[in-house]
Design a protein around this motif. Structure first.
Motif, PDB file in Angstrom:
ATOM      1  N   SER A 189      -1.672 -21.599  33.529  1.00 39.54           N
ATOM      2  CA  SER A 189      -0.807 -21.235  32.410  1.00 39.54           C
ATOM      3  C   SER A 189      -0.099 -22.463  31.847  1.00 39.54           C
ATOM      4  O   SER A 189       0.186 -22.525  30.663  1.00 39.54           O
ATOM      5  CB  SER A 189       0.204 -20.170  32.827  1.00 39.54           C
ATOM      6  OG  SER A 189       1.069 -20.674  33.802  1.00 39.54           O
ATOM      7  N   ARG A 221     -11.118 -14.651  19.461  1.00 41.06           N
ATOM      8  CA  ARG A 221      -9.903 -14.623  20.277  1.00 41.06           C
ATOM      9  C   ARG A 221      -9.259 -16.003  20.228  1.00 41.06           C
ATOM     10  O   ARG A 221      -9.934 -17.025  20.381  1.00 41.06           O
ATOM     11  CB  ARG A 221     -10.241 -14.255  21.712  1.00 41.06           C
ATOM     12  CG  ARG A 221     -10.660 -12.814  21.845  1.00 41.06           C
ATOM     13  CD  ARG A 221     -10.956 -12.464  23.257  1.00 41.06           C
ATOM     14  NE  ARG A 221      -9.666 -12.239  23.923  1.00 41.06           N
ATOM     15  CZ  ARG A 221      -9.537 -11.791  25.155  1.00 41.06           C
ATOM     16  NH1 ARG A 221     -10.611 -11.554  25.890  1.00 41.06           N
ATOM     17  NH2 ARG A 221      -8.355 -11.598  25.673  1.00 41.06           N
ATOM     18  N   LYS A 259      -6.789 -11.939  17.738  1.00 39.71           N
ATOM     19  CA  LYS A 259      -8.099 -12.202  17.153  1.00 39.71           C
ATOM     20  C   LYS A 259      -7.826 -12.597  15.720  1.00 39.71           C
ATOM     21  O   LYS A 259      -7.086 -11.928  14.996  1.00 39.71           O
ATOM     22  CB  LYS A 259      -8.983 -10.962  17.207  1.00 39.71           C
ATOM     23  CG  LYS A 259      -9.488 -10.661  18.600  1.00 39.71           C
ATOM     24  CD  LYS A 259     -10.499  -9.549  18.585  1.00 39.71           C
ATOM     25  CE  LYS A 259     -10.982  -9.281  20.003  1.00 39.71           C
ATOM     26  NZ  LYS A 259     -11.950  -8.190  20.037  1.00 39.71           N
ATOM     27  N   ARG A 266      -2.531  -9.312  19.936  1.00 40.20           N
ATOM     28  CA  ARG A 266      -2.481  -8.721  21.276  1.00 40.20           C
ATOM     29  C   ARG A 266      -1.109  -8.902  21.892  1.00 40.20           C
ATOM     30  O   ARG A 266      -0.580  -8.021  22.523  1.00 40.20           O
ATOM     31  CB  ARG A 266      -3.530  -9.364  22.195  1.00 40.20           C
ATOM     32  CG  ARG A 266      -4.970  -9.081  21.773  1.00 40.20           C
ATOM     33  CD  ARG A 266      -5.976  -9.675  22.737  1.00 40.20           C
ATOM     34  NE  ARG A 266      -5.605 -11.033  23.147  1.00 40.20           N
ATOM     35  CZ  ARG A 266      -5.670 -11.479  24.394  1.00 40.20           C
ATOM     36  NH1 ARG A 266      -6.098 -10.723  25.358  1.00 40.20           N
ATOM     37  NH2 ARG A 266      -5.320 -12.709  24.687  1.00 40.20           N
ATOM     38  N   ARG A 267      -0.537 -10.107  21.720  1.00 40.81           N
ATOM     39  CA  ARG A 267       0.741 -10.421  22.360  1.00 40.81           C
ATOM     40  C   ARG A 267       1.392 -11.583  21.617  1.00 40.81           C
ATOM     41  O   ARG A 267       0.708 -12.469  21.110  1.00 40.81           O
ATOM     42  CB  ARG A 267       0.487 -10.797  23.813  1.00 40.81           C
ATOM     43  CG  ARG A 267       1.741 -11.026  24.627  1.00 40.81           C
ATOM     44  CD  ARG A 267       1.425 -11.219  26.106  1.00 40.81           C
ATOM     45  NE  ARG A 267       1.200 -12.635  26.362  1.00 40.81           N
ATOM     46  CZ  ARG A 267       0.252 -13.125  27.152  1.00 40.81           C
ATOM     47  NH1 ARG A 267      -0.590 -12.312  27.743  1.00 40.81           N
ATOM     48  NH2 ARG A 267       0.134 -14.400  27.358  1.00 40.81           N
ATOM     49  N   TYR A 284      -1.191 -14.562  20.745  1.00 38.81           N
ATOM     50  CA  TYR A 284      -2.505 -14.306  21.310  1.00 38.81           C
ATOM     51  C   TYR A 284      -3.106 -13.200  20.451  1.00 38.81           C
ATOM     52  O   TYR A 284      -2.528 -12.109  20.354  1.00 38.81           O
ATOM     53  CB  TYR A 284      -2.398 -13.838  22.761  1.00 38.81           C
ATOM     54  CG  TYR A 284      -1.816 -14.891  23.682  1.00 38.81           C
ATOM     55  CD1 TYR A 284      -2.647 -15.756  24.380  1.00 38.81           C
ATOM     56  CD2 TYR A 284      -0.448 -15.007  23.847  1.00 38.81           C
ATOM     57  CE1 TYR A 284      -2.118 -16.715  25.226  1.00 38.81           C
ATOM     58  CE2 TYR A 284       0.089 -15.973  24.689  1.00 38.81           C
ATOM     59  CZ  TYR A 284      -0.746 -16.816  25.376  1.00 38.81           C
ATOM     60  OH  TYR A 284      -0.223 -17.775  26.217  1.00 38.81           O
ATOM     61  N   ALA A 298      -2.374 -24.155  29.332  1.00 40.76           N
ATOM     62  CA  ALA A 298      -2.686 -23.410  28.113  1.00 40.76           C
ATOM     63  C   ALA A 298      -1.924 -23.934  26.913  1.00 40.76           C
ATOM     64  O   ALA A 298      -2.402 -23.859  25.795  1.00 40.76           O
ATOM     65  CB  ALA A 298      -2.379 -21.925  28.318  1.00 40.76           C
ATOM     66  N   HIS A 299      -0.727 -24.470  27.114  1.00 36.96           N
ATOM     67  CA  HIS A 299       0.088 -24.901  25.994  1.00 36.96           C
ATOM     68  C   HIS A 299      -0.295 -26.267  25.462  1.00 36.96           C
ATOM     69  O   HIS A 299       0.025 -26.586  24.330  1.00 36.96           O
ATOM     70  CB  HIS A 299       1.568 -24.893  26.385  1.00 36.96           C
ATOM     71  CG  HIS A 299       2.069 -23.519  26.622  1.00 36.96           C
ATOM     72  ND1 HIS A 299       2.075 -22.954  27.865  1.00 36.96           N
ATOM     73  CD2 HIS A 299       2.557 -22.587  25.783  1.00 36.96           C
ATOM     74  CE1 HIS A 299       2.554 -21.737  27.783  1.00 36.96           C
ATOM     75  NE2 HIS A 299       2.852 -21.475  26.532  1.00 36.96           N
ATOM     76  N   GLU A 303       4.334 -18.175  19.956  1.00 35.80           N
ATOM     77  CA  GLU A 303       2.978 -18.269  20.506  1.00 35.80           C
ATOM     78  C   GLU A 303       2.318 -16.914  20.316  1.00 35.80           C
ATOM     79  O   GLU A 303       2.876 -15.889  20.685  1.00 35.80           O
ATOM     80  CB  GLU A 303       3.066 -18.625  21.989  1.00 35.80           C
ATOM     81  CG  GLU A 303       1.735 -18.792  22.661  1.00 35.80           C
ATOM     82  CD  GLU A 303       1.901 -19.226  24.110  1.00 35.80           C
ATOM     83  OE1 GLU A 303       0.877 -19.548  24.719  1.00 35.80           O
ATOM     84  OE2 GLU A 303       3.032 -19.245  24.636  1.00 35.80           O
ATOM     85  N   GLU A 354      -5.405 -18.411  20.738  1.00 35.46           N
ATOM     86  CA  GLU A 354      -4.005 -18.632  21.079  1.00 35.46           C
ATOM     87  C   GLU A 354      -3.490 -19.607  20.034  1.00 35.46           C
ATOM     88  O   GLU A 354      -4.021 -20.708  19.905  1.00 35.46           O
ATOM     89  CB  GLU A 354      -3.882 -19.235  22.474  1.00 35.46           C
ATOM     90  CG  GLU A 354      -2.472 -19.613  22.848  1.00 35.46           C
ATOM     91  CD  GLU A 354      -2.403 -20.349  24.183  1.00 35.46           C
ATOM     92  OE1 GLU A 354      -1.289 -20.469  24.705  1.00 35.46           O
ATOM     93  OE2 GLU A 354      -3.434 -20.809  24.694  1.00 35.46           O
TER      94      GLU A 354
END
Length: 90
Positions: free
Chosen positions: A20, A75, A69, A55-56, A67, A23-24, A65, A77
């Motif tokens: 995680s 998909r 599509k 999604r989030r 998340y 990811a940033h 941030e 981020e």
């Protein structure tokens, strides 16, 4: 046997938290005072109108941030400046 499970569990937990952090990447939004931030609901409306399927959403220290599509169905981020809603690239 318990001694083997604990280290394996610790390794798995470490791997998950390290993932995680990666990811940033190096995304840095401009720093704005919190009172200048637009709401994340406004960003969600904007992106939905553009064809994104969210999604989030999360708040970082300086970015929104997302998340989702994208309009092409990929998909993704993505990070957005909370004051201007401009997309911030790594």
């Amino acid at each position: 046997m318990i001694q083997r499970i604990i280290p394996a569990g610790a390794i798995a937990l470490l791997a998950l938290t390290a993932g995680s952090a990666w990811a940033h990447g190096d995304v840095k939004c401009p720093a704005h005072p919190k009172e200048e931030w637009k709401s994340h609901e406004e960003l969600a409306k904007k992106l939905t109108a553009e064809g994104w399927v969210i999604r989030r959403m999360e708040k970082t220290a300086t970015c929104y941030e997302v998340y989702a599509k994208d309009p092409k169905g990929k998909r993704i981020e993505a990070f957005f400046d909370p004051k201007t809603f401009e997309r911030v690239e790594e």
